[in-house]
Design an enzyme around this catalytic site. Structure first.
Site, short mmCIF file in Angstrom:
data_model
loop_
_atom_site.label_atom_id
_atom_site.label_comp_id
_atom_site.label_asym_id
_atom_site.label_seq_id
_atom_site.Cartn_x
_atom_site.Cartn_y
_atom_site.Cartn_z
N ASP A 154 0.84 -1.21 0.00
CA ASP A 154 0.00 0.00 0.00
C ASP A 154 0.87 1.26 0.00
O ASP A 154 0.60 2.22 -0.73
CB ASP A 154 -0.91 -0.03 1.23
CG ASP A 154 -1.65 1.27 1.45
OD1 ASP A 154 -2.57 1.55 0.66
OD2 ASP A 154 -1.30 2.01 2.40
N LYS A 166 1.39 4.18 -3.01
CA LYS A 166 1.27 5.63 -2.82
C LYS A 166 2.53 6.35 -3.27
O LYS A 166 2.47 7.43 -3.87
CB LYS A 166 0.95 5.92 -1.35
CG LYS A 166 -0.48 5.49 -0.98
CD LYS A 166 -0.73 5.49 0.51
CE LYS A 166 -2.18 5.09 0.83
NZ LYS A 166 -2.38 4.78 2.25
#
Lengths: 369, 369
Positions: free
Chosen positions: B226, B230
């Site tokens: 994750d 980003k």
């Protein structure tokens, strides 16, 4: 971001070519082509250059161009008149006011009602009485022109835009609390670190002035008016407080750090010469806070429920972000809202300086297109 | 912000009505009239409701409406086809993808090249390989449609927009450093406070899952993917790094916190049952850091000069903002740039949750008009 759409033109009139204005012109001239911007007017305090099809300006030399080929200084009202003739469908016109002039600010309604957008770091218009503010809103509506003032608070930091986004998307702001003055941030970061003792207040103020962090007359920072103006601008973005400050920044509960007996000091030098007489008072406040494990910070607070809007010297625990996280002349703003309930949304960073202020102005200009 | 311009209409197709999608629909339905938005399509995982002139939806009951009067589920490609027919001058069409679906993400080029704008918190498309990303850029250019993905990083926090503003106004980003995962923020804020000892790693992970902060299978957070996604999204906003990650998030140097011998744990429960076997390893790292006055934080770093882009477990002094200022499941991002040289620009706050994510999506929608 695609700015390549050649069909659109944006005529930019720049008023004020001091530190921020000069930096803005340089940033705009450095903006990669193709772009829709052309500078049609440029005003210093002495002269105005104006060319409806765009001035020919070059990085580094444009200031000299203004000196040699600028015409007589145009008043804001005359400039509004000249620019109004350029407003056409698909041809946007923008006034970029990089002054801190009350006169230019008072003319925003004239610009806006003529369809000329206004972008500015000048706090004057938005922090004055409600009457001017309402005239600005009405003129914006009537003229179909926008005013963008991101850089009036925190320079290039996303503070005004974040607040507007929170409100526009239906969040409820409950409280805003922050250090809004870079100058007072520096002074108290240096003066009050949470341990008793340290440099005298007057010596810190003197160093701040030597570094160019204060206005020439430090009382213009210490009186808290700059913070009160920023609080006014933010409060008017919050529906519940839109009309809370009838006299603008004068309606904000503001604690001045200028000792009453020094209010008559005519110059910054005279002020600094007499400020040491008050060191023991400031030292006592600092040391009293330190004994409780706290620091002093000059903050702005907007409490929506109680309606309290104040600029004041407050005490914070040494573990509070205003104590641990601040340095230099940082601004910090905490947004407490319904959605950011348990933990606030925080924006922090340099809140003053020509480069970051001009960046806030240019960023507003890009938002317009 | 004036949305009263009745001449313009914005047709919104919402795909995904889970936590974020449902909150987005509620926020949009609560948006004060007059406004140009109408929801023309609504898709759950089971069915699609479609009405070119706008669905009739009411706060609180729209989900039931979808169940009772929705038609067969339309594929993303079919939906793109339906929506393309609605694109006309002055009539904008927007796909709001509130899923985390790879299939929907892979169809963005089809939507964009048909002139349909895309707004989404779905990280998949923008953090995949460069090929899809380039297709998205090309389709956006060809179709004259925009994609806005503010809420892919930090949910409603102004992170993507701040980075875009810095770059667009000519600032040079030198380094971005931050805590980008709300889940890993919570876990390490609880686990590593700078003093030796404390709760075991597995117990903190278990509590995080019980509170709903982790994915059902905690390895999906602990693997760092994750954060890597980003970092990919942010890197592609920086000119020097636009093509730095050919395989998207897979090209990011990522440290997985999933012990190799637990990679085969098929379920979250199985994973948690065996995680205590690794507590002594995590405890030793924490206590070693604490003895040096440091804390552990799982961070993302983008170093522009060296080109290093990594998601890793790092040590920070107890006085660093990542140690002092974080709490709960806060995100924090520090932008180091040429203009914000001495002191970084910092954005901090809750970076996950349905309400703040939906807010980021709605804020993008408002920026579009």
């Amino acid at each position: 971001m695609s700015l390549a759409s050649a069909s659109r033109s944006v005529s930019v009139a720049v008023v004020g070519v001091g530190l921020v204005g000069a930096e803005f012109v340089e940033q705009l001239l450095a903006f990669p082509a193709p772009h829709p911007f052309r500078i049609v007017a440029l005003s210093s305090s002495k002269s105005t250059a104006f060319a409806p099809d765009g001035l020919t300006l070059t990085s580094g030399t444009w200031k000299q161009t203004l000196v040699t080929s600028g015409g007589a200084l145009r008043s804001p009202a005359d400039l509004a008149n000249d620019l109004a003739a350029l407003v056409k469908p698909g041809a946007d016109v923008v006034l970029v006011d990089n002054t801190s002039s009350d006169d230019v600010a008072a003319t925003y309604p004239t610009f806006l009602s003529a369809g000329i957008n206004v972008i500015t770091p000048n706090k004057k218009a938005f922090s004055a009485g409600l009457r001017l503010y309402k005239e600005i809103l009405d003129a914006s509506h009537a003229g179909g022109a926008r005013f963008l003032n991101e850089s009036t608070v925190g320079a290039g930091l996303p503070i005004v835009s974040t607040l507007k986004d929170l409100v526009a998307t239906g969040d409820k702001v409950t409280k805003i609390e922050g250090v809004f003055s870079g100058t007072l941030s520096y002074i108290f970061n240096e003066f009050s670190t949470g341990t008793p003792g340290g440099p005298s207040f007057s010596s810190v103020v003197r160093v701040a002035r030597d570094k160019g962090y204060t206005e020439p007359h430090p009382a213009d920072d210490l009186n808290g008016a700059d913070v009160a103006r920023k609080l006014t601008i933010l409060s008017r973005c919050i529906p519940e407080l839109r009309t809370a400050l009838p006299d603008g920044f004068r309606s904000v509960q503001t604690r001045s750090l200028v000792p009453r007996s020094l209010e008559d000091a005519a110059t910054g030098d005279a002020f600094l010469a007499r400020l040491p007489g008050w060191d023991s008072t400031f030292d006592a406040m600092r040391d009293s806070a330190a004994r409780d494990g706290e620091v002093l910070r000059f903050v702005g607070v907007i409490d929506v429920a109680s309606g309290i809007i104040k600029a004041d010297l407050e005490r914070y625990p040494k573990t509070h972000p205003f104590a641990t996280s601040l340095g230099g002349s940082d601004n910090i703003v905490m947004f407490h809202t319904e959605r950011y309930g348990a933990r606030p949304l925080i924006v922090q960073g340099a809140g003053a300086g020509a480069a970051v202020t001009a960046m806030g102005v240019l960023s507003d200009l890009l938002k317009l297109v």
